[in-house]
Scaffold this motif. Structure first.
Motif, PDB file in Angstrom:
ATOM      1  N   LEU A   1       0.825  -1.210   0.000  1.00  0.00           N
ATOM      2  CA  LEU A   1       0.000   0.000   0.000  1.00  0.00           C
ATOM      3  C   LEU A   1       0.861   1.262   0.000  1.00  0.00           C
ATOM      4  O   LEU A   1       0.526   2.256  -0.660  1.00  0.00           O
ATOM      5  N   TYR A   2       1.957   1.224   0.736  1.00  0.00           N
ATOM      6  CA  TYR A   2       2.825   2.406   0.805  1.00  0.00           C
ATOM      7  C   TYR A   2       3.401   2.750  -0.562  1.00  0.00           C
ATOM      8  O   TYR A   2       3.335   3.908  -1.006  1.00  0.00           O
ATOM      9  N   TRP A   3       3.968   1.749  -1.250  1.00  0.00           N
ATOM     10  CA  TRP A   3       4.581   2.034  -2.547  1.00  0.00           C
ATOM     11  C   TRP A   3       3.528   2.402  -3.582  1.00  0.00           C
ATOM     12  O   TRP A   3       3.784   3.243  -4.466  1.00  0.00           O
ATOM     13  N   MET A   4       2.342   1.820  -3.471  1.00  0.00           N
ATOM     14  CA  MET A   4       1.276   2.211  -4.378  1.00  0.00           C
ATOM     15  C   MET A   4       0.871   3.661  -4.137  1.00  0.00           C
ATOM     16  O   MET A   4       0.645   4.430  -5.077  1.00  0.00           O
ATOM     17  N   ALA A   5       0.785   4.061  -2.866  1.00  0.00           N
ATOM     18  CA  ALA A   5       0.444   5.449  -2.537  1.00  0.00           C
ATOM     19  C   ALA A   5       1.510   6.406  -3.056  1.00  0.00           C
ATOM     20  O   ALA A   5       1.193   7.501  -3.547  1.00  0.00           O
ATOM     21  N   ARG A   6       2.773   6.001  -2.962  1.00  0.00           N
ATOM     22  CA  ARG A   6       3.855   6.842  -3.502  1.00  0.00           C
ATOM     23  C   ARG A   6       3.677   7.051  -5.000  1.00  0.00           C
ATOM     24  O   ARG A   6       3.881   8.146  -5.527  1.00  0.00           O
ATOM     25  N   MET A   7       3.305   5.985  -5.707  1.00  0.00           N
ATOM     26  CA  MET A   7       3.097   6.105  -7.145  1.00  0.00           C
ATOM     27  C   MET A   7       1.918   7.020  -7.465  1.00  0.00           C
ATOM     28  O   MET A   7       1.989   7.876  -8.346  1.00  0.00           O
ATOM     29  N   LEU A   8       0.823   6.850  -6.735  1.00  0.00           N
ATOM     30  CA  LEU A   8      -0.357   7.682  -6.983  1.00  0.00           C
ATOM     31  C   LEU A   8      -0.070   9.143  -6.676  1.00  0.00           C
ATOM     32  O   LEU A   8      -0.465  10.040  -7.436  1.00  0.00           O
ATOM     33  N   LYS A   9       0.620   9.410  -5.570  1.00  0.00           N
ATOM     34  CA  LYS A   9       0.972  10.779  -5.221  1.00  0.00           C
ATOM     35  C   LYS A   9       1.910  11.409  -6.253  1.00  0.00           C
ATOM     36  O   LYS A   9       1.889  12.614  -6.484  1.00  0.00           O
ATOM     37  N   GLY A  10       2.722  10.573  -6.866  1.00  0.00           N
ATOM     38  CA  GLY A  10       3.647  11.064  -7.887  1.00  0.00           C
ATOM     39  C   GLY A  10       3.013  11.244  -9.247  1.00  0.00           C
ATOM     40  O   GLY A  10       3.694  11.627 -10.197  1.00  0.00           O
ATOM     41  N   GLY A  11       1.702  10.949  -9.359  1.00  0.00           N
ATOM     42  CA  GLY A  11       1.020  11.156 -10.630  1.00  0.00           C
ATOM     43  C   GLY A  11       1.015   9.949 -11.543  1.00  0.00           C
ATOM     44  O   GLY A  11       0.698  10.080 -12.731  1.00  0.00           O
ATOM     45  N   GLU A  12       1.355   8.767 -11.003  1.00  0.00           N
ATOM     46  CA  GLU A  12       1.363   7.579 -11.843  1.00  0.00           C
ATOM     47  C   GLU A  12      -0.055   7.273 -12.342  1.00  0.00           C
ATOM     48  O   GLU A  12      -1.036   7.483 -11.633  1.00  0.00           O
ATOM     49  N   ASP A  13      -0.145   6.778 -13.555  1.00  0.00           N
ATOM     50  CA  ASP A  13      -1.423   6.414 -14.144  1.00  0.00           C
ATOM     51  C   ASP A  13      -2.007   5.229 -13.376  1.00  0.00           C
ATOM     52  O   ASP A  13      -1.383   4.172 -13.297  1.00  0.00           O
ATOM     53  N   PRO A  14      -3.204   5.363 -12.785  1.00  0.00           N
ATOM     54  CA  PRO A  14      -3.785   4.240 -12.033  1.00  0.00           C
ATOM     55  C   PRO A  14      -4.023   3.008 -12.902  1.00  0.00           C
ATOM     56  O   PRO A  14      -3.989   1.885 -12.398  1.00  0.00           O
ATOM     57  N   VAL A  15      -4.260   3.220 -14.192  1.00  0.00           N
ATOM     58  CA  VAL A  15      -4.441   2.072 -15.085  1.00  0.00           C
ATOM     59  C   VAL A  15      -3.141   1.290 -15.210  1.00  0.00           C
ATOM     60  O   VAL A  15      -3.142   0.055 -15.288  1.00  0.00           O
ATOM     61  N   PHE A  16      -2.009   1.988 -15.204  1.00  0.00           N
ATOM     62  CA  PHE A  16      -0.712   1.306 -15.243  1.00  0.00           C
ATOM     63  C   PHE A  16      -0.527   0.445 -13.994  1.00  0.00           C
ATOM     64  O   PHE A  16      -0.062  -0.698 -14.077  1.00  0.00           O
ATOM     65  N   ILE A  17      -0.897   0.983 -12.832  1.00  0.00           N
ATOM     66  CA  ILE A  17      -0.777   0.219 -11.586  1.00  0.00           C
ATOM     67  C   ILE A  17      -1.664  -1.024 -11.639  1.00  0.00           C
ATOM     68  O   ILE A  17      -1.247  -2.123 -11.264  1.00  0.00           O
ATOM     69  N   ALA A  18      -2.890  -0.861 -12.127  1.00  0.00           N
ATOM     70  CA  ALA A  18      -3.805  -2.003 -12.244  1.00  0.00           C
ATOM     71  C   ALA A  18      -3.265  -3.044 -13.216  1.00  0.00           C
ATOM     72  O   ALA A  18      -3.399  -4.245 -12.993  1.00  0.00           O
ATOM     73  N   ARG A  19      -2.630  -2.582 -14.288  1.00  0.00           N
ATOM     74  CA  ARG A  19      -2.051  -3.508 -15.273  1.00  0.00           C
ATOM     75  C   ARG A  19      -0.916  -4.310 -14.642  1.00  0.00           C
ATOM     76  O   ARG A  19      -0.778  -5.510 -14.884  1.00  0.00           O
ATOM     77  N   ARG A  20      -0.097  -3.666 -13.813  1.00  0.00           N
ATOM     78  CA  ARG A  20       1.000  -4.375 -13.155  1.00  0.00           C
ATOM     79  C   ARG A  20       0.456  -5.428 -12.179  1.00  0.00           C
ATOM     80  O   ARG A  20       1.018  -6.516 -12.049  1.00  0.00           O
ATOM     81  N   MET A  21      -0.632  -5.129 -11.500  1.00  0.00           N
ATOM     82  CA  MET A  21      -1.225  -6.111 -10.584  1.00  0.00           C
ATOM     83  C   MET A  21      -1.823  -7.274 -11.354  1.00  0.00           C
ATOM     84  O   MET A  21      -1.816  -8.418 -10.873  1.00  0.00           O
ATOM     85  N   LEU A  22      -2.344  -7.005 -12.530  1.00  0.00           N
ATOM     86  CA  LEU A  22      -2.883  -8.078 -13.371  1.00  0.00           C
ATOM     87  C   LEU A  22      -1.779  -9.077 -13.718  1.00  0.00           C
ATOM     88  O   LEU A  22      -1.988 -10.291 -13.691  1.00  0.00           O
ATOM     89  N   ILE A  23      -0.601  -8.573 -14.015  1.00  0.00           N
ATOM     90  CA  ILE A  23       0.534  -9.445 -14.328  1.00  0.00           C
ATOM     91  C   ILE A  23       0.981 -10.206 -13.077  1.00  0.00           C
ATOM     92  O   ILE A  23       1.225 -11.415 -13.116  1.00  0.00           O
ATOM     93  N   ALA A  24       1.075  -9.491 -11.952  1.00  0.00           N
ATOM     94  CA  ALA A  24       1.528 -10.134 -10.709  1.00  0.00           C
ATOM     95  C   ALA A  24       0.567 -11.235 -10.274  1.00  0.00           C
ATOM     96  O   ALA A  24       0.993 -12.252  -9.715  1.00  0.00           O
ATOM     97  N   ALA A  25      -0.725 -11.050 -10.534  1.00  0.00           N
ATOM     98  CA  ALA A  25      -1.709 -12.058 -10.127  1.00  0.00           C
ATOM     99  C   ALA A  25      -1.451 -13.386 -10.802  1.00  0.00           C
ATOM    100  O   ALA A  25      -1.724 -14.450 -10.223  1.00  0.00           O
ATOM    101  N   SER A  26      -0.913 -13.360 -12.006  1.00  0.00           N
ATOM    102  CA  SER A  26      -0.606 -14.610 -12.696  1.00  0.00           C
ATOM    103  C   SER A  26       0.828 -15.061 -12.439  1.00  0.00           C
ATOM    104  O   SER A  26       1.080 -16.228 -12.179  1.00  0.00           O
ATOM    105  N   GLU A  27       1.758 -14.109 -12.485  1.00  0.00           N
ATOM    106  CA  GLU A  27       3.174 -14.475 -12.356  1.00  0.00           C
ATOM    107  C   GLU A  27       3.531 -14.946 -10.953  1.00  0.00           C
ATOM    108  O   GLU A  27       4.277 -15.919 -10.788  1.00  0.00           O
TER     109      GLU A  27
END
Length: 424
Positions: free
Chosen positions: A258-284
């Protein structure tokens, strides 16, 4: 504010379309955008291209070329309310050019708010995106816009850009800069004009006036490595944060996740990019130890696209905690990689006759499909049968992990191996 406090890309921002370096396929004498502007016509446009290639600057200069008001918005901090206010204030006689940076981050309701205004001619939309617009912009809005692709700057264009800066910027001219080597500037900028100019500005800030100053590869590398946060705020740190986020999920630490995700969101990271990375992690990283993880991550990805920020943070947080606290397994990730390596080495092996399709009489006469055993005709819907080419008999690619789900699923697999061993 003094000129030296203004970033170099802003200090030498082009003031006319003729000053744009690169993108000749769009702005050259016979290019489509040039021809439209010469005719006084400006349609709604989507610019698709990597960062630092001039999307914002070109949009501004296009609006100036047709003498239209220019309104710049960012998809990061503009909601439907703000969009409707801009549209409501738009004049009917002279519709403004509304530029929306990172338009791919708009959710469906935000894009729908734009659609009506574009259809009625209340605004001319120019959107900028680094993502494929056919995936990220809804089809109705996309069909009403011309899509133009902008390219990364090549080495010749980067060199022209740097030489223009050295010859026109007062701060740089005072330092009498001579560039002996360009290789490091090319490498670190990677086709991004903004990166190239920021790096040049950083190097020049270490120079004194009144003497010739030399720029070479060693100096550029040293400066970039010492000032990476100032030079590329969205590059190195972007990848470090993503790496920490994924490794925290893999390490089953929901707090760090949660902390690193919050850092990304606060830094302006695209939330769709974060969701895409979790989609990969869910399988990998989770795989068949908990197949529901992939389903939840997939729904998270779709929901984030539909909802947008700030509400998307709730969905992202729920999915992130679920993945971090789920059982872990990379057995299928390893198996598919091994299968691809084996397939590359053994692509010459034919499919065994009993596994081949036999849609014609001739194929049946040649033995296609003969001796195939239909598993559903046997107890427990299982029968011992070889499915690999004879040369690969006994090959085991999938090694199950020690978790409840994969152990239970391996029952028939173990039975098959036991019967094979008994026959050998």
């Amino acid at each position: 504010m003094s000129d030296t406090n203004i970033p170099l890309p802003e200090r030498i921002r082009p003031r006319s379309l003729s000053e744009i370096i690169g993108q000749d396929h769009l702005l050259g004498e016979q290019a489509p955008l040039r021809q439209m502007i010469d005719q006084g016509h400006l349609p709604s446009i989507i610019f698709w291209g990597p960062p630092g290639v001039g999307k914002t600057t070109i949009a501004l200069l296009l609006a100036q070329a047709v003498d239209r008001p220019f309104i710049s918005l960012s998809a990061l901090n503009t909601g439907v309310k703000e969009l409707r206010e801009v549209i409501a204030e738009s004049g009917d006689l002279l519709p403004p050019v509304v530029f929306i940076d990172e338009i791919h981050r708009f959710n469906k309701s935000q894009q729908d708010a734009l659609l009506g205004a574009v259809e009625k001619g209340k605004i001319t939309l120019i959107g900028a995106t680094t993502e494929n617009p056919s995936f990220e912009v809804n089809s109705a809005l996309l069909s009403r816009c011309q899509v133009y692709t902008l390219h990364s700057l090549d080495e010749t264009a980067i060199q022209q850009l740097i030489q223009r800066a050295l010859g026109t910027d007062k701060f740089l001219k005072e330092r009498q800069i001579k560039i002996e080597e360009y290789d490091a500037l090319f490498q670190f900028s990677a086709g991004d004009a903004r990166k190239a100019l920021n790096l040049l500005d950083l190097v020049a800030s270490t120079f004194e006036t009144g003497q010739e100053n030399i720029i070479n590869n060693a100096l550029v590398v040293k400066t970039a490595q010492q000032n990476i946060a100032r030079y590329d705020k969205s590059g190195e740190q972007h990848y470090d944060l993503v790496s920490a986020f994924i490794k925290s999920i893999r390490g089953s630490d929901p707090d760090a996740t949660l902390y690193w995700m919050a850092r990304m969101l606060k830094g302006g990271e695209d939330p769709v990019f974060i969701a895409r990375r979790m989609l990969i992690a869910a399988s990998e990283d989770i795989g068949n130890s908990n197949p529901n993880a992939l389903l939840l991550a997939g729904e998270c990805f779709r929901s984030v696209q539909a909802v947008g920020m700030p509400e998307a943070r709730i969905i992202l947080g729920q999915c992130a905690v679920y993945l971090a606290t789920s059982p872990k397994s990379n057995s299928t990730y390893l198996a598919i990689n091994q299968a691809l390596q084996l397939a590359e080495k053994t692509a010459h092996l034919p499919v065994p006759l009993h596994l081949r399709n036999a849609p014609t009489k001739l194929m049946k006469q040649q033995g296609y499909g003969a001796d195939y055993l239909y598993p559903h005709d046997f107890p427990e819907h299982f029968v011992l049968q070889e499915y690999l080419p004879p040369e690969l008999k006994g090959t085991q690619l999938y090694q199950r992990a020690l978790n409840k789900r994969e152990v239970e699923a391996e029952r028939l697999q173990q039975r098959r191996w036991q019967q094979q061993n008994q026959q050998q």
